[in-house]
Write a protein that holds these residues in place. Structure first.
Motif, PDB file in Angstrom:
ATOM      1  N   VAL A  12       0.846  -1.189   0.000  1.00 13.31           N
ATOM      2  CA  VAL A  12       0.000   0.000   0.000  1.00 13.31           C
ATOM      3  C   VAL A  12       0.885   1.243   0.000  1.00 13.31           C
ATOM      4  CG1 VAL A  12      -1.768   1.297   1.244  1.00 13.31           C
ATOM      5  CG2 VAL A  12      -1.809  -1.219   1.264  1.00 13.31           C
ATOM      6  N   ASP A  14       0.699   5.071   0.528  1.00 18.30           N
ATOM      7  CA  ASP A  14      -0.221   6.012   1.169  1.00 18.30           C
ATOM      8  C   ASP A  14       0.278   7.438   0.973  1.00 18.30           C
ATOM      9  OD1 ASP A  14      -2.035   7.333   2.729  1.00 18.30           O
ATOM     10  OD2 ASP A  14      -1.552   6.289   4.594  1.00 18.30           O
ATOM     11  N   SER A  16      -1.838   9.985   1.679  1.00 10.75           N
ATOM     12  CA  SER A  16      -2.818  10.766   2.429  1.00 10.75           C
ATOM     13  C   SER A  16      -2.232  11.343   3.711  1.00 10.75           C
ATOM     14  CB  SER A  16      -4.043   9.908   2.744  1.00 10.75           C
ATOM     15  OG  SER A  16      -3.711   8.871   3.653  1.00 10.75           O
ATOM     16  N   GLY A  21      -7.501   8.823   5.491  1.00  3.35           N
ATOM     17  CA  GLY A  21      -6.646   7.888   4.767  1.00  3.35           C
ATOM     18  C   GLY A  21      -5.698   7.124   5.667  1.00  3.35           C
ATOM     19  N   PRO A  22      -4.940   7.806   6.541  1.00  2.00           N
ATOM     20  CA  PRO A  22      -4.030   7.086   7.438  1.00  2.00           C
ATOM     21  C   PRO A  22      -4.713   6.057   8.332  1.00  2.00           C
ATOM     22  CG  PRO A  22      -3.361   9.362   7.297  1.00  2.00           C
ATOM     23  CD  PRO A  22      -4.665   9.263   6.556  1.00  2.00           C
ATOM     24  N   THR A  25      -5.394   3.040   6.070  1.00  2.00           N
ATOM     25  CA  THR A  25      -4.206   2.228   5.777  1.00  2.00           C
ATOM     26  C   THR A  25      -3.675   1.551   7.033  1.00  2.00           C
ATOM     27  OG1 THR A  25      -2.711   4.154   5.946  1.00  2.00           O
ATOM     28  CG2 THR A  25      -3.586   3.606   3.763  1.00  2.00           C
ATOM     29  N   VAL A  35       2.644  -1.048   4.393  1.00  3.74           N
ATOM     30  CA  VAL A  35       2.257   0.321   4.088  1.00  3.74           C
ATOM     31  C   VAL A  35       3.468   1.244   4.094  1.00  3.74           C
ATOM     32  CG1 VAL A  35       0.836   2.295   4.770  1.00  3.74           C
ATOM     33  CG2 VAL A  35      -0.039  -0.039   5.067  1.00  3.74           C
ATOM     34  N   LYS A  37       4.251   5.210   3.622  1.00  2.00           N
ATOM     35  CA  LYS A  37       3.574   6.508   3.662  1.00  2.00           C
ATOM     36  C   LYS A  37       4.530   7.594   3.180  1.00  2.00           C
ATOM     37  CE  LYS A  37       0.566   9.067   6.864  1.00  2.00           C
ATOM     38  NZ  LYS A  37       1.019  10.432   6.609  1.00  2.00           N
ATOM     39  N   ASN A  65      -0.328   5.607  12.776  1.00  2.00           N
ATOM     40  CA  ASN A  65       0.701   5.202  11.814  1.00  2.00           C
ATOM     41  C   ASN A  65       1.653   4.151  12.347  1.00  2.00           C
ATOM     42  OD1 ASN A  65       0.230   7.093   9.410  1.00  2.00           O
ATOM     43  ND2 ASN A  65       0.157   8.470  11.170  1.00  2.00           N
ATOM     44  N   LYS A  68       4.019   1.451  10.150  1.00  2.00           N
ATOM     45  CA  LYS A  68       4.251   1.863   8.761  1.00  2.00           C
ATOM     46  C   LYS A  68       5.677   2.386   8.624  1.00  2.00           C
ATOM     47  CE  LYS A  68      -0.549   3.585   8.594  1.00  2.00           C
ATOM     48  NZ  LYS A  68      -1.405   4.762   8.350  1.00  2.00           N
ATOM     49  N   MET A  95      -3.388   5.137  -2.028  1.00  2.00           N
ATOM     50  CA  MET A  95      -4.360   5.958  -1.313  1.00  2.00           C
ATOM     51  C   MET A  95      -3.976   7.421  -1.446  1.00  2.00           C
ATOM     52  SD  MET A  95      -6.947   6.289   0.886  1.00  2.00           S
ATOM     53  CE  MET A  95      -7.162   4.731   1.782  1.00  2.00           C
TER      54      MET A  95
END
Length: 374
Positions: A12, A14, A16, A21-22, A25, A35, A37, A65, A68, A95
């Motif tokens: 994923v 991310d 966002s 969004g966070p 995810t 994930v 980010k 988070n 991640k 995302m």
């Protein structure tokens, strides 16, 4: 890690920020997804700056988070943008949470990502949807609730709506629809090999929360009148009443059996037992009964009774009663530190998520040439 988590192997990306969004995810990560980010270089996600702090970022950022990895990227820099596209080419899910058209102008919209990754599941969360007169409007949760009609259905004695108890639009109309649709899109991709562009409009999804108002309108009863419907203050059976010590009683004695027992317990005058046609008078009479005694008195009267009527709890009281979990086995730590705390309990079933343990929230690293995927 639990064996064979549902999203093992799913990558994923991310893009966002903040909450919708966070949080989405995070749920995917709890179910096994990897994930990555991407945030603004230097300052990172705005959520990092909030108070209170936990290590180098905010506690809010930490709980959203956990587990991640995060990298600072300038999306407007062509070289860095191209690097992001390389990552998107490897991702199963992308995302984003920009206003409509922003990702396209950055060269990171659905068409650009699909060109390098035809079967990508690309999820866009917006306030007002991708098109229409409101699409480019800035907004936050309170604005979406206000413009959807929901905020105004419960009002005080002056006719003013109150602040909502939490960010309903962000979570119920942003995060949850995003997660549901991403999982459905991944399932569809398994069957067809085709990717999908998901559009999640928080304002439009709020209609689900107002399902009863919608149903009544479609059946010809009109839209809800502020403070006048069964669940918005018009019924004495579904109301919040003050007590003598400044606390409140939450009454939801809708069914007749609950109502009949409640009016007996509180000693309501018999002429008010049948509330049909005299709802306002019954609200006034029941308010007077509750206001005559303390919350402790009413707790002693109501505890153990099936009347769907309770004292409004503080967070301390809710935690003491085991209804707020502050000791979950899942913990979040600050990067490079030993300190940790029990993190946000996940709505993902324990059988479908990572084994309990401690995981750090991510420091903002520099995105290099090496693959960031685990």
């Amino acid at each position: 890690m639990n064996a064979a988590l549902p999203l093992d192997g799913i990558k994923v990306l991310d893009l966002s920020t903040l909450l919708p969004g966070p949080l989405a995810t995070l749920m995917l990560a709890e179910a096994g997804a990897d994930v990555v980010k991407l945030e603004r270089p230097g300052r990172g996600d705005e959520m990092r700056t909030y108070d209170p702090k936990f290590g180098e970022a905010s506690a809010n950022y930490a709980v959203l988070n956990r587990g991640k990895r995060a990298y600072g990227v300038d999306f407007k820099d062509p070289a860095q943008r191209d690097r992001v596209l390389e990552l998107a080419a490897e991702a199963d899910v992308v995302m984003e949470q920009f206003r409509p058209g922003v990702a396209d102008r950055l060269g990171l919209g659905h068409d650009a990502v699909r060109a390098v990754n035809p079967d990508v599941v690309y999820c866009s969360i917006t306030g007002y949807g991708p098109t229409g007169p409101h699409a480019q409007r800035a907004g936050h949760d309170l604005n979406y609730l206000a413009e959807s009609g929901l905020l105004g259905v419960v009002t005080d004695s002056t006719g003013a709506p109150g602040l909502p108890v939490t960010v309903l639009a962000d979570i119920a109309a942003g995060t949850y629809p995003a997660v549901v649709n991403i999982l459905l899109a991944l399932r569809q991709r398994d069957r067809t090999g085709e990717g999908t562009h998901l559009q999640v409009s928080m304002t439009h999804n709020l209609q689900v929360l107002g399902y009863g108002y919608f149903a009544a309108h479609q059946a010809g009863a009109g839209w809800p009148k502020p403070g006048a419907e069964q669940l918005t203050g018009g019924s004495p059976r579904y109301h919040v009443y003050p007590t003598s010590d400044g606390r409140h009683i939450a009454c939801a004695a809708l069914e007749q059996k609950f109502w009949e027992r409640l009016v007996q317990l509180v000693g309501l005058d018999e002429k008010f037992h049948d509330d049909a046609g005299q709802e306002e008078d019954v609200v006034t009479a029941l308010a007077a009964r509750f206001a005559a005694e303390t919350s402790d008195h009413w707790r002693s009267v109501l505890d153990g009774e099936d009347v769907c009527t309770v004292v409004v709890a503080t967070f301390d009281e809710a935690a003491d009663a085991g209804l707020v979990d502050v000791d979950a086995p899942e913990r979040v730590s600050a990067p490079g530190g030993d300190a940790s705390f029990a993190t946000l309990p996940s709505p993902v079933s324990a059988a479908l998520r990572r084994a309990p343990g401690t995981a750090p929230y991510p420091s903002l690293a520099e995105l290099g040439d090496a693959s960031p995927w685990a």
